[in-house]
Design a protein around this motif. Structure first.
Motif, mmCIF file in Angstrom:
data_model
loop_
_atom_site.group_PDB
_atom_site.id
_atom_site.type_symbol
_atom_site.label_atom_id
_atom_site.label_comp_id
_atom_site.label_asym_id
_atom_site.label_seq_id
_atom_site.Cartn_x
_atom_site.Cartn_y
_atom_site.Cartn_z
ATOM 1 N N ARG A 172 56.528 67.829 27.410
ATOM 2 C CA ARG A 172 55.290 68.134 26.699
ATOM 3 C C ARG A 172 54.095 67.950 27.616
ATOM 4 N NH1 ARG A 172 56.416 70.034 21.538
ATOM 5 N NH2 ARG A 172 54.509 69.125 20.715
ATOM 6 N N LEU A 173 53.054 68.733 27.348
ATOM 7 C CA LEU A 173 51.758 68.543 27.977
ATOM 8 C C LEU A 173 50.903 67.804 26.955
ATOM 9 C CD1 LEU A 173 50.296 69.342 30.635
ATOM 10 C CD2 LEU A 173 49.327 71.270 29.387
ATOM 11 N N LYS A 174 50.560 66.554 27.249
ATOM 12 C CA LYS A 174 49.846 65.705 26.290
ATOM 13 C C LYS A 174 48.382 65.615 26.664
ATOM 14 C CE LYS A 174 49.502 60.918 24.625
ATOM 15 N NZ LYS A 174 49.279 61.299 23.234
ATOM 16 N N VAL A 175 47.497 65.911 25.717
ATOM 17 C CA VAL A 175 46.063 65.810 25.944
ATOM 18 C C VAL A 175 45.648 64.340 25.849
ATOM 19 C CG1 VAL A 175 43.778 66.485 25.142
ATOM 20 C CG2 VAL A 175 45.670 68.124 25.032
ATOM 21 N N LEU A 176 45.023 63.852 26.902
ATOM 22 C CA LEU A 176 44.567 62.464 26.941
ATOM 23 C C LEU A 176 43.160 62.315 26.389
ATOM 24 C CD1 LEU A 176 45.836 61.510 30.513
ATOM 25 C CD2 LEU A 176 46.926 60.983 28.323
ATOM 26 N N VAL A 177 42.289 63.280 26.707
ATOM 27 C CA VAL A 177 40.907 63.189 26.254
ATOM 28 C C VAL A 177 40.314 64.578 26.109
ATOM 29 C CG1 VAL A 177 39.974 63.008 28.604
ATOM 30 C CG2 VAL A 177 38.656 62.077 26.698
ATOM 31 N N ASN A 178 39.477 64.748 25.100
ATOM 32 C CA ASN A 178 38.660 65.946 24.914
ATOM 33 C C ASN A 178 37.204 65.502 24.982
ATOM 34 O OD1 ASN A 178 40.721 67.969 24.328
ATOM 35 N ND2 ASN A 178 41.048 66.886 22.392
ATOM 36 N N ALA A 179 36.444 66.095 25.887
ATOM 37 C CA ALA A 179 35.052 65.673 26.091
ATOM 38 C C ALA A 179 34.115 66.867 25.974
ATOM 39 C CB ALA A 179 34.892 65.020 27.466
ATOM 40 N N GLY A 180 32.892 66.599 25.543
ATOM 41 C CA GLY A 180 31.908 67.673 25.432
ATOM 42 C C GLY A 180 31.851 68.227 24.022
ATOM 43 N N ALA A 181 31.573 69.519 23.918
ATOM 44 C CA ALA A 181 31.427 70.176 22.611
ATOM 45 C C ALA A 181 32.812 70.452 22.041
ATOM 46 C CB ALA A 181 30.632 71.474 22.765
ATOM 47 N N ARG A 182 33.301 69.530 21.216
ATOM 48 C CA ARG A 182 34.648 69.658 20.680
ATOM 49 C C ARG A 182 34.665 70.542 19.438
ATOM 50 N NH1 ARG A 182 34.218 64.074 21.165
ATOM 51 N NH2 ARG A 182 34.483 63.797 18.914
ATOM 52 N N ALA A 183 35.769 71.256 19.264
ATOM 53 C CA ALA A 183 35.975 72.046 18.047
ATOM 54 C C ALA A 183 36.371 71.104 16.911
ATOM 55 C CB ALA A 183 37.071 73.084 18.294
ATOM 56 N N PRO A 184 36.295 71.560 15.651
ATOM 57 C CA PRO A 184 36.620 70.673 14.522
ATOM 58 C C PRO A 184 38.024 70.070 14.592
ATOM 59 C CG PRO A 184 35.468 72.622 13.740
ATOM 60 C CD PRO A 184 35.751 72.849 15.196
ATOM 61 N N ASP A 185 38.966 70.767 15.216
ATOM 62 C CA ASP A 185 40.341 70.259 15.261
ATOM 63 C C ASP A 185 40.624 69.420 16.515
ATOM 64 O OD1 ASP A 185 40.147 72.418 17.014
ATOM 65 O OD2 ASP A 185 42.236 73.040 16.697
ATOM 66 N N GLU A 186 39.592 69.093 17.280
ATOM 67 C CA GLU A 186 39.790 68.341 18.513
ATOM 68 C C GLU A 186 39.215 66.929 18.386
ATOM 69 O OE1 GLU A 186 39.705 71.761 21.974
ATOM 70 O OE2 GLU A 186 37.807 71.166 21.051
ATOM 71 N N GLU A 187 40.038 65.919 18.675
ATOM 72 C CA GLU A 187 39.595 64.531 18.693
ATOM 73 C C GLU A 187 39.329 64.111 20.130
ATOM 74 O OE1 GLU A 187 42.516 62.106 16.867
ATOM 75 O OE2 GLU A 187 42.592 63.277 15.020
ATOM 76 N N GLU A 188 38.451 63.123 20.289
ATOM 77 C CA GLU A 188 38.136 62.688 21.642
ATOM 78 C C GLU A 188 39.380 62.119 22.343
ATOM 79 O OE1 GLU A 188 34.754 60.189 24.102
ATOM 80 O OE2 GLU A 188 35.189 59.582 22.034
ATOM 81 N N PHE A 189 40.078 61.219 21.665
ATOM 82 C CA PHE A 189 41.306 60.653 22.218
ATOM 83 C C PHE A 189 42.440 60.932 21.236
ATOM 84 C CE2 PHE A 189 37.954 57.866 24.009
ATOM 85 C CZ PHE A 189 38.183 58.099 25.359
ATOM 86 N N PRO A 190 43.005 62.116 21.282
ATOM 87 C CA PRO A 190 44.016 62.488 20.285
ATOM 88 C C PRO A 190 45.332 61.750 20.512
ATOM 89 C CG PRO A 190 43.827 64.194 21.974
ATOM 90 C CD PRO A 190 42.745 63.191 22.259
#
Length: 377
Positions: A54-72
């Motif tokens: 799997r490719l695991k997202v560690l962090v989403n930064a900046g202008a996030r979409a409604p379905d995106e958490e900062e630290f999912p």
């Protein structure tokens, strides 16, 4: 973007990662700095979990979409949907090339978009983004993950120079992650017993201070189980120190297994033949029950002679516990009583009337007892 501007951006990225005190701070600092450096509106950092594919997202930064958490916690994608990480990168390296970033747009791959992914293009469209640049992060010669920076729809599309700069930024991120891993390993070794892999005395002291703060604040039950492995000297003298080490390792495994029965328990080797379990939350009865299980399992170890086990818990009538030292003295006194009586089960402070007086007035001769913790508390 001029060379001076890019150099300052690289320095800012390195500084942001160096200032991080935790992995999350490092991930976020890297993503934010890379996003600023490339003039993006959003950035993400992902790691390839090879064992899970799997490719695991560690962090989403900046202008996030409604379905995106900062630290999912659960934002992961099967790597077969992103062939660049398992196919394109390795083919490129096999040909002697270095890993390079590429650009994708909501309309499809940009020029030279070797890592084209339908899923990534779909995500751009769904989240109102016009383009992205994807830079592989390589650590110790292997694909570690990806740095992803996007721009909003209507913003200028990333160009070839941006992709080249993203490649440099990914290399800086890789260096920061490598440094963090080295520091984490140093920290792990500082709080780990090298023979058994359990926590060491330093780790126990740190945790004990923390959980006693909770006890003072809200009454959380804190319990300490201290074990003295019987017969280790005989094993060393008769069978050699390698056999003694195996006995210590085996008991360490038993202690870890029993500790797992108590949520959040810390299993540790204090030194020599002394071990302990530290818990915060489980009731005194639950801890005593696990201590009984521990004694039974230790009694069945090959070459061993069981353990002398003492328990001290704030859930029992042991008086005020104002310091970790006091809890240790009580558990030590209980363990001493167990050893003197050759008990096959635990002795519990507050349930054995002899323990509290012994903790307050320990035996005077160091020849006939293991020295209690060195100060009152």
């Amino acid at each position: 973007m001029g060379e001076d501007v890019r150099l300052r951006a690289v320095v800012a990225l390195a500084q942001a990662m160096a200032a991080a005190r935790t992995p999350r701070e490092l991930w976020r600092g890297a993503a934010v700095a890379a996003c600023d450096a490339l003039g993006g509106s959003f950035a993400a950092l992902s790691v390839w979990e090879r064992d899970r594919g799997r490719l695991k997202v560690l962090v989403n930064a900046g202008a996030r979409a409604p379905d995106e958490e900062e630290f999912p916690d659960g934002e992961t994608y099967p790597v077969h949907r992103f062939p660049e990480i398992t196919e394109f990168l390795h083919e490129q390296w096999a040909g002697g090339g270095a890993p390079r970033a590429w650009v994708e747009t909501a309309d499809g791959p940009a020029e030279g978009g070797h890592g084209y992914s339908h899923q990534r293009v779909d995500a751009l469209r769904r989240r109102g983004r016009g383009c992205c640049v994807v830079a592989p992060i390589v650590l110790h010669g292997r694909a570690w993950g990806e740095l992803y920076v996007a721009r909003a729809a209507g913003e200028p599309v990333f160009g070839r120079d941006d992709a080249g700069f993203a490649t440099v930024l990914a290399q800086v991120v890789a260096a920061g992650i490598a440094q963090q891993e080295r520091l984490e390993e140093v920290r792990r070794l500082a709080f780990t017993d090298p023979l058994t892999g359990l926590a060491n005395r330093r780790a126990v002291d740190v945790r004990l201070d923390e959980v006693l703060e909770r006890h003072r604040a809200d009454g959380t039950v804190v319990s300490l189980v201290v074990c003295d492995l019987n017969g280790l000297k005989r094993v060393n003298d008769t069978h050699g120190h390698a056999a003694g080490d195996r006995l210590l390792e085996r008991f360490g495994s038993v202690l870890s297994l029993c500790g797992a029965m108590l949520p959040g328990a810390l299993a540790a080797r204090l030194g020599g033949d002394e071990f302990c379990l530290l818990t915060a939350g489980p009731s005194a009865d639950d801890v005593v029950g696990v201590a009984e299980e521990l004694c039974e399992r230790a009694g069945g170890l090959k070459l061993g002679e069981g353990v002398a086990c003492g328990v001290a818990s704030t859930g029992d009538p042991i008086g005020a516990v104002r310091s970790g030292r006091r809890l240790f003295r009580l558990a030590d006194a209980a363990q001493y009583r167990a050893k003197a009586a050759r008990a096959t089960g635990p002795v519990v402070a507050g349930r054995d009337d002899s323990v509290l007086p012994l903790a307050d007035t320990p035996p005077p001769s160091p020849q006939d007892r293991r020295r209690f913790r060195d100060a009152r508390g």
